[in-house]
Design an enzyme around this catalytic site. Structure first.
Site, short mmCIF file in Angstrom:
data_model
loop_
_atom_site.label_atom_id
_atom_site.label_comp_id
_atom_site.label_asym_id
_atom_site.label_seq_id
_atom_site.Cartn_x
_atom_site.Cartn_y
_atom_site.Cartn_z
N ASP A 1 0.80 -1.25 0.00
CA ASP A 1 0.00 0.00 0.00
C ASP A 1 0.82 1.29 0.00
OD1 ASP A 1 -1.91 -1.95 0.22
OD2 ASP A 1 -2.74 -1.29 2.12
N LYS B 1 -6.41 -4.90 -3.14
CA LYS B 1 -6.97 -5.70 -2.04
C LYS B 1 -8.05 -4.89 -1.31
CE LYS B 1 -3.31 -4.56 1.33
NZ LYS B 1 -4.15 -3.68 2.14
N CYS C 1 -2.00 -2.74 7.67
CA CYS C 1 -1.97 -3.63 6.50
C CYS C 1 -0.71 -4.47 6.42
CB CYS C 1 -2.19 -2.82 5.23
SG CYS C 1 -3.88 -2.19 5.14
#
Ligand code: C5J
Length: 220
Positions: A24, A129, A162
């Site tokens: 990310d 995702k 994450c």
């Protein structure tokens, strides 16, 4: 190859069976004027890991290693965003709302792109995702299995959300995981420190940690 400086003990890996997974590193979390900043966070903390991450990415590419990039991203109709995720709390902007860099956490929006310095190149895997973990509702495990990958090197943001979730998912699927300490960051330094401790506690219950420079030395 081995990283002797890894904690809690040296980490052995074979480049051909290892993937670098960058979680990310998208504009909305890292750049000023994005979603992260609208939430009141100091994004300069996250921006600061870009040079170290770029050095690792460059060296890993030179070594011929597999690279995986993830983005926390939802479909435009938000059909993959559970109401519990969208409605929780009292933020000024929710997932799907128009933000400073387009719709928040929606695939294809400017803020959803990986920062330019770390942009994916041809042949690298890019995973959108919908969850915090990279293995939830994605084909990541199957893609890695098809390539014979057994070891994962993690970087990205945020460490305790994450990155940690993805690393725990990977650990449960049998991968030997190492978190690159200077290639991951949190908006909350204490949370990063705690996550590094949690990962390597109890004999590496989730995996290993090591500085990115230790990986660079191993690859030389
Ligand atoms: C990530 C988040 N990428 N903190 N997302 O960690 O919501």
């Amino acid at each position: 190859m081995h990283i002797d400086e890894a904690n809690p003990f040296p980490y052995e890996f074979d480049v051909s069976r290892t993937a670098l997974v960058l979680i990310d590193m998208q504009r909305d979390f890292i750049e000023p004027g994005g979603f992260g900043e609208t939430l009141g966070n100091d994004v300069s903390l996250l921006e600061a890991i870009v040079p170290a991450t770029k050095a690792v990415l460059h060296a890993w590419r030179q070594a011929g290693g597999l690279v995986v990039h993830t983005r926390e991203a939802h479909k435009a109709d938000l059909s993959d965003c559970p109401p519990a995720k969208r409605n929780r709390g009292n933020p000024t902007l929710r997932i799907g709302d128009e933000g400073p860099m387009g719709r928040i956490l929606v695939a294809g929006e400017p803020g959803n792109q990986i920062v330019e310095a770390l942009a994916p190149v041809d042949g690298e895997i890019v995973i959108d995702k919908p969850g915090k973990g990279a293995f939830y509702a994605t084909g990541l495990h199957e893609l890695l299995q098809a390539r014979g990958i057994t070891h994962l090197l993690f970087g990205g943001v945020t460490t305790e959300v994450c990155v940690q979730t993805s690393m725990r998912e990977a650990n449960d699927r049998g991968y030997d995981c190492l978190l690159l300490e200077d290639c991951t960051e949190s908006y909350f330094p204490a949370f990063k420190a705690a996550t590094l401790d949690m990962v390597r506690a109890q004999g590496g219950i989730v995996g290993w940690t090591a500085p990115g420079t230790a990986l660079l030395s191993a690859l030389k």
